[in-house]
Design a protein around this motif. Structure first.
Motif, PDB file in Angstrom:
ATOM      1  N   UNK A  68      55.641  33.461  21.260  1.00 38.20           N
ATOM      2  CA  UNK A  68      54.485  32.610  21.030  1.00 38.20           C
ATOM      3  C   UNK A  68      53.300  33.220  21.788  1.00 38.20           C
ATOM      4  N   UNK A  69      52.103  32.843  21.381  1.00 33.36           N
ATOM      5  CA  UNK A  69      50.896  33.070  22.171  1.00 33.36           C
ATOM      6  C   UNK A  69      50.379  31.683  22.519  1.00 33.36           C
ATOM      7  N   UNK A  70      50.139  31.437  23.820  1.00 30.91           N
ATOM      8  CA  UNK A  70      49.715  30.098  24.237  1.00 30.91           C
ATOM      9  C   UNK A  70      48.505  30.188  25.177  1.00 30.91           C
ATOM     10  N   UNK A  71      47.295  30.079  24.632  1.00 32.62           N
ATOM     11  CA  UNK A  71      46.119  29.977  25.502  1.00 32.62           C
ATOM     12  C   UNK A  71      45.938  28.532  25.972  1.00 32.62           C
ATOM     13  N   UNK A  72      45.341  28.388  27.153  1.00 33.21           N
ATOM     14  CA  UNK A  72      45.116  27.061  27.730  1.00 33.21           C
ATOM     15  C   UNK A  72      43.728  27.016  28.366  1.00 33.21           C
ATOM     16  N   UNK A  73      43.190  25.825  28.513  1.00 30.71           N
ATOM     17  CA  UNK A  73      41.990  25.589  29.307  1.00 30.71           C
ATOM     18  C   UNK A  73      42.317  24.436  30.240  1.00 30.71           C
ATOM     19  N   UNK A  74      42.293  24.711  31.556  1.00 26.72           N
ATOM     20  CA  UNK A  74      42.656  23.709  32.553  1.00 26.72           C
ATOM     21  C   UNK A  74      41.509  23.505  33.541  1.00 26.72           C
ATOM     22  N   UNK A  75      41.270  22.264  33.896  1.00 27.83           N
ATOM     23  CA  UNK A  75      40.327  21.921  34.958  1.00 27.83           C
ATOM     24  C   UNK A  75      41.157  21.660  36.207  1.00 27.83           C
ATOM     25  N   UNK A  76      40.814  22.342  37.309  1.00 29.85           N
ATOM     26  CA  UNK A  76      41.627  22.268  38.518  1.00 29.85           C
ATOM     27  C   UNK A  76      40.775  21.817  39.697  1.00 29.85           C
ATOM     28  N   UNK A  77      41.330  20.903  40.481  1.00 28.96           N
ATOM     29  CA  UNK A  77      40.679  20.460  41.703  1.00 28.96           C
ATOM     30  C   UNK A  77      41.598  20.668  42.888  1.00 28.96           C
ATOM     31  N   UNK A  78      41.074  21.358  43.911  1.00 29.62           N
ATOM     32  CA  UNK A  78      41.824  21.601  45.142  1.00 29.62           C
ATOM     33  C   UNK A  78      40.857  21.331  46.295  1.00 29.62           C
ATOM     34  N   UNK A  79      41.129  20.314  47.075  1.00 27.91           N
ATOM     35  CA  UNK A  79      40.226  19.926  48.166  1.00 27.91           C
ATOM     36  C   UNK A  79      38.822  19.754  47.605  1.00 27.91           C
ATOM     37  N   UNK A  80      37.855  20.542  48.121  1.00 29.08           N
ATOM     38  CA  UNK A  80      36.470  20.433  47.654  1.00 29.08           C
ATOM     39  C   UNK A  80      36.146  21.412  46.536  1.00 29.08           C
ATOM     40  N   UNK A  81      37.111  22.197  46.083  1.00 27.47           N
ATOM     41  CA  UNK A  81      36.858  23.218  45.072  1.00 27.47           C
ATOM     42  C   UNK A  81      37.250  22.722  43.684  1.00 27.47           C
ATOM     43  N   UNK A  82      36.432  23.084  42.694  1.00 26.64           N
ATOM     44  CA  UNK A  82      36.684  22.763  41.292  1.00 26.64           C
ATOM     45  C   UNK A  82      36.510  24.050  40.490  1.00 26.64           C
ATOM     46  N   UNK A  83      37.435  24.294  39.552  1.00 23.82           N
ATOM     47  CA  UNK A  83      37.280  25.480  38.724  1.00 23.82           C
ATOM     48  C   UNK A  83      38.002  25.331  37.396  1.00 23.82           C
ATOM     49  N   UNK A  84      37.637  26.200  36.453  1.00 24.46           N
ATOM     50  CA  UNK A  84      38.305  26.294  35.161  1.00 24.46           C
ATOM     51  C   UNK A  84      39.301  27.441  35.218  1.00 24.46           C
ATOM     52  N   UNK A  85      40.481  27.194  34.688  1.00 20.72           N
ATOM     53  CA  UNK A  85      41.545  28.180  34.617  1.00 20.72           C
ATOM     54  C   UNK A  85      41.871  28.359  33.144  1.00 20.72           C
ATOM     55  N   UNK A  86      41.760  29.595  32.638  1.00 18.72           N
ATOM     56  CA  UNK A  86      42.027  29.880  31.222  1.00 18.72           C
ATOM     57  C   UNK A  86      43.094  30.966  31.134  1.00 18.72           C
TER      58      UNK A  86
END
Length: 159
Positions: A68-86
């Motif tokens: 399979x090919x599985x792309x994802x878009x995730x919003x991540x929060x760690x302490x005070x940091x926020x980022x997009x993980x693709x």
């Protein structure tokens, strides 16, 4: 951020052209454990661990012979940091309901003033609890000194 979104849309388009069978879409989320002060793959005696959360969407393009090919878009929060993980995974059906997913992940950090974009490596093990629900554990390896290693534990639901 535009580059990350462009890469994701382009990968979806490319895979959808070459996909020969079914495409599943879904949502996923869970908790993450971030390990700071990691030295050469060793969590060390006094590693700092922060607990965070993540949530997002994925598309699973089934290919031939259990791949399979599985792309994802995730919003991540760690302490005070926020980022997009693709992440863009190559997924393989190991046996029965077990799967392994491996691939690069493109990350865009909202809270950094410089070096907002980072590329990391992901490996995931997933187990299908039912036709629609799976349990997964993902390990993300940072390649730079300021990129901590992260373990994700969560659930995915195929729509």
């Amino acid at each position: 951020m535009k580059n990350v979104l462009f890469a994701f849309v382009f990968s979806l388009y490319t895979v959808s052209i070459s996909a020969q069978s079914q495409v599943d879409f879904g949502v996923k989320g869970g908790v993450n454990l971030t390990f700071f002060d990691v030295i050469e793959g060793d969590f060390g005696p006094n590693a700092q661990v922060d607990v965070g959360y993540y949530g997002g969407v994925f598309a699973d393009f089934k290919m031939e012979d259990g791949f399979h090919i599985q792309p994802e878009v995730l919003y991540i929060g760690i302490s005070d940091f926020r980022f997009l993980n693709v992440p863009i995974y190559l997924k393989y059906d190991i046996k029965y309901n077990f799967h392994i997913l491996v691939g690069p992940s493109l990350n865009y950090f909202f809270d950094f003033f410089t070096n907002k974009f980072k590329v990391r490596a992901d490996i995931t093990l997933a187990y299908d609890l039912s036709d629609r629900l799976d349990l997964h554990m993902k390990y993300t390896l940072g390649f730079e000194e300021l990129s901590p290693d992260v373990i994700f534990l969560g659930l995915s639901y195929r729509l």
